[in-house]
Design a protein around this motif. Structure first.
Motif, PDB file in Angstrom:
ATOM      1  N   ARG A   1      -0.363  -5.670   8.982  1.00 28.19           N
ATOM      2  CA  ARG A   1       0.812  -4.947   8.523  1.00 28.19           C
ATOM      3  C   ARG A   1       1.236  -5.568   7.194  1.00 28.19           C
ATOM      4  N   TRP A   2       1.722  -4.717   6.288  1.00 27.57           N
ATOM      5  CA  TRP A   2       1.922  -5.184   4.918  1.00 27.57           C
ATOM      6  C   TRP A   2       2.957  -6.295   4.789  1.00 27.57           C
TER       7      TRP A   2
ATOM      8  N   LEU B   1      -0.443   3.456  -1.856  1.00 24.12           N
ATOM      9  CA  LEU B   1       0.373   2.882  -2.923  1.00 24.12           C
ATOM     10  C   LEU B   1      -0.161   1.518  -3.346  1.00 24.12           C
ATOM     11  N   MET B   2      -0.467   0.683  -2.367  1.00 30.75           N
ATOM     12  CA  MET B   2      -0.959  -0.652  -2.686  1.00 30.75           C
ATOM     13  C   MET B   2      -2.324  -0.594  -3.363  1.00 30.75           C
ATOM     14  N   ARG B   3      -3.213   0.235  -2.871  1.00 31.42           N
ATOM     15  CA  ARG B   3      -4.547   0.336  -3.489  1.00 31.42           C
ATOM     16  C   ARG B   3      -4.468   0.910  -4.896  1.00 31.42           C
ATOM     17  N   ARG B   4      -3.530   1.788  -5.120  1.00 29.54           N
ATOM     18  CA  ARG B   4      -3.400   2.428  -6.424  1.00 29.54           C
ATOM     19  C   ARG B   4      -2.797   1.476  -7.462  1.00 29.54           C
ATOM     20  N   HIS B   5      -1.733   0.776  -7.085  1.00 27.05           N
ATOM     21  CA  HIS B   5      -0.989   0.002  -8.081  1.00 27.05           C
ATOM     22  C   HIS B   5      -1.108  -1.527  -7.928  1.00 27.05           C
ATOM     23  N   PHE B   6      -1.594  -1.991  -6.787  1.00 28.34           N
ATOM     24  CA  PHE B   6      -1.745  -3.434  -6.566  1.00 28.34           C
ATOM     25  C   PHE B   6      -3.106  -3.699  -5.929  1.00 28.34           C
ATOM     26  N   ALA B   7      -4.144  -3.175  -6.572  1.00 23.39           N
ATOM     27  CA  ALA B   7      -5.494  -3.202  -6.004  1.00 23.39           C
ATOM     28  C   ALA B   7      -6.002  -4.603  -5.674  1.00 23.39           C
ATOM     29  N   PRO B   8      -5.824  -5.610  -6.549  1.00 27.11           N
ATOM     30  CA  PRO B   8      -6.325  -6.946  -6.195  1.00 27.11           C
ATOM     31  C   PRO B   8      -5.692  -7.499  -4.920  1.00 27.11           C
TER      32      PRO B   8
ATOM     33  N   GLU C   1       8.390   2.864   6.207  1.00 27.77           N
ATOM     34  CA  GLU C   1       9.627   3.538   6.588  1.00 27.77           C
ATOM     35  C   GLU C   1      10.778   3.120   5.683  1.00 27.77           C
ATOM     36  N   ASP C   2      10.871   1.828   5.403  1.00 26.80           N
ATOM     37  CA  ASP C   2      11.962   1.362   4.548  1.00 26.80           C
ATOM     38  C   ASP C   2      11.814   1.842   3.107  1.00 26.80           C
ATOM     39  N   LEU C   3      10.601   2.206   2.717  1.00 23.85           N
ATOM     40  CA  LEU C   3      10.393   2.814   1.399  1.00 23.85           C
ATOM     41  C   LEU C   3      10.699   4.313   1.417  1.00 23.85           C
ATOM     42  N   GLY C   4      10.883   4.874   2.607  1.00 27.19           N
ATOM     43  CA  GLY C   4      11.160   6.298   2.722  1.00 27.19           C
ATOM     44  C   GLY C   4       9.923   7.162   2.686  1.00 27.19           C
ATOM     45  N   LEU C   5       8.745   6.560   2.828  1.00 24.02           N
ATOM     46  CA  LEU C   5       7.508   7.332   2.778  1.00 24.02           C
ATOM     47  C   LEU C   5       7.355   8.150   4.056  1.00 24.02           C
ATOM     48  N   THR C   6       6.541   9.185   3.987  1.00 27.05           N
ATOM     49  CA  THR C   6       6.442  10.119   5.108  1.00 27.05           C
ATOM     50  C   THR C   6       5.353   9.743   6.102  1.00 27.05           C
ATOM     51  N   ARG C   7       4.351   8.983   5.657  1.00 29.63           N
ATOM     52  CA  ARG C   7       3.249   8.599   6.538  1.00 29.63           C
ATOM     53  C   ARG C   7       2.885   7.144   6.294  1.00 29.63           C
ATOM     54  N   ARG C   8       2.451   6.468   7.350  1.00 30.26           N
ATOM     55  CA  ARG C   8       2.038   5.077   7.254  1.00 30.26           C
ATOM     56  C   ARG C   8       0.943   4.885   6.208  1.00 30.26           C
ATOM     57  N   ALA C   9       0.011   5.844   6.138  1.00 25.49           N
ATOM     58  CA  ALA C   9      -1.126   5.709   5.220  1.00 25.49           C
ATOM     59  C   ALA C   9      -0.692   5.628   3.764  1.00 25.49           C
ATOM     60  N   GLU C  10       0.496   6.141   3.459  1.00 22.65           N
ATOM     61  CA  GLU C  10       0.939   6.162   2.063  1.00 22.65           C
ATOM     62  C   GLU C  10       1.204   4.771   1.505  1.00 22.65           C
ATOM     63  N   ILE C  11       1.595   3.816   2.352  1.00 26.87           N
ATOM     64  CA  ILE C  11       1.809   2.464   1.833  1.00 26.87           C
ATOM     65  C   ILE C  11       0.473   1.849   1.429  1.00 26.87           C
ATOM     66  N   GLY C  12      -0.585   2.148   2.188  1.00 24.52           N
ATOM     67  CA  GLY C  12      -1.912   1.689   1.808  1.00 24.52           C
ATOM     68  C   GLY C  12      -2.367   2.335   0.516  1.00 24.52           C
TER      69      GLY C  12
ATOM     70  N   GLY D   1      11.928  19.358  -9.389  1.00 23.42           N
ATOM     71  CA  GLY D   1      12.209  19.410 -10.819  1.00 23.42           C
ATOM     72  C   GLY D   1      11.653  18.242 -11.598  1.00 23.42           C
ATOM     73  N   GLY D   2      10.899  17.365 -10.903  1.00 23.89           N
ATOM     74  CA  GLY D   2      10.406  16.150 -11.534  1.00 23.89           C
ATOM     75  C   GLY D   2       9.173  16.367 -12.391  1.00 23.89           C
ATOM     76  N   THR D   3       8.801  15.310 -13.083  1.00 22.20           N
ATOM     77  CA  THR D   3       7.626  15.341 -13.953  1.00 22.20           C
ATOM     78  C   THR D   3       6.749  14.135 -13.609  1.00 22.20           C
ATOM     79  N   GLY D   4       5.626  14.009 -14.283  1.00 23.20           N
ATOM     80  CA  GLY D   4       4.762  12.859 -14.079  1.00 23.20           C
ATOM     81  C   GLY D   4       3.772  13.062 -12.953  1.00 23.20           C
ATOM     82  N   GLU D   5       2.947  12.051 -12.709  1.00 23.44           N
ATOM     83  CA  GLU D   5       1.887  12.124 -11.706  1.00 23.44           C
ATOM     84  C   GLU D   5       2.476  12.352 -10.317  1.00 23.44           C
ATOM     85  N   ALA D   6       1.832  13.215  -9.532  1.00 19.17           N
ATOM     86  CA  ALA D   6       2.414  13.701  -8.282  1.00 19.17           C
ATOM     87  C   ALA D   6       2.667  12.602  -7.256  1.00 19.17           C
ATOM     88  N   PHE D   7       1.704  11.713  -7.034  1.00 20.63           N
ATOM     89  CA  PHE D   7       1.895  10.690  -6.002  1.00 20.63           C
ATOM     90  C   PHE D   7       2.999   9.724  -6.397  1.00 20.63           C
ATOM     91  N   ASP D   8       3.003   9.284  -7.638  1.00 25.63           N
ATOM     92  CA  ASP D   8       4.049   8.362  -8.080  1.00 25.63           C
ATOM     93  C   ASP D   8       5.410   9.036  -8.043  1.00 25.63           C
TER      94      ASP D   8
END
Length: 201
Positions: A148-149, A132-139, A119-130, A12-19
């Protein structure tokens, strides 16, 4: 409840799918400890949570009704302000300032957990943290040599303070190299174990 709540938020959510996926994951797992408030597990104030829900999950603003006893933010752990600053000061130029602040606070709080950060973020795959970081914290993501992050975050903070806690003069000579830079077969085994016993969304 975690899986059902995640599905409800996403559907039922809105906004960009990955976020939307990331925020749904941290919210769903944030409700898992019954003795903790979502304001504590996400390190967000009630006004910030209201803005986040309005932006992504307006159909479930009722979830915030469980916070009538909120009387202020939980006290930070010692390293949280520095970690939040590290993240926020390296957010991607195209990332909305509010979103960057929310994510910096959430990631810093969840970095205090005992499992891998994804895992502590509740993400489904390890690749998703990468992702997330590349998308929102690119530098910041561009500076990670493949560690490891959480280890990368804390190593970066120590380097900023001029403190070197590592035992060897460089990573390649360190006895703990495999802990920070695990080989593909170790990552595959960890992912397989996670799939066999899912604990997140």
């Amino acid at each position: 409840m975690t899986n059902a709540l995640y599905t409800d938020l996403i559907s039922g959510g809105t906004g960009e799918a990955f976020d939307r996926h990331v925020f749904a994951a941290v919210i769903a797992t944030g409700f898992a400890p019954p003795e903790r408030l979502l304001t504590d597990t996400l390190a967000l104030s009630l006004p910030d949570l209201t803005r986040l829900f309005t932006a992504y999950f307006p159909h479930r603003l009722d979830l915030l009704d469980v916070h009538p006893r909120w009387s202020g933010e939980q006290a930070d752990e010692l390293e949280e302000p520095s970690l939040r600053a590290l993240l926020y000061n390296n957010h991607s130029p195209e990332t909305n300032a509010d979103h960057a602040r929310w994510l910096a606070r959430i990631i810093a709080r969840r970095s205090l957990g005992t499992r891998h950060l994804w895992e502590d973020l509740g993400l489904t795959r390890r690749a998703e943290i990468g992702d997330l970081m590349r998308r929102h914290f690119a530098p910041l993501a561009a500076r990670n040599p493949g560690m490891r992050w959480k280890k990368f975050f804390y190593r970066t903070l120590c380097e900023q303070e001029g403190v070197l806690l590592c035992k060897a003069p460089n990573c390649q000579d360190c006895a703990d190299y495999r802990l920070c830079f695990p080989p593909p077969e170790v990552l595959a085994a960890e992912d397989a174990a996670r799939s066999a016993n899912p604990g997140g969304v």
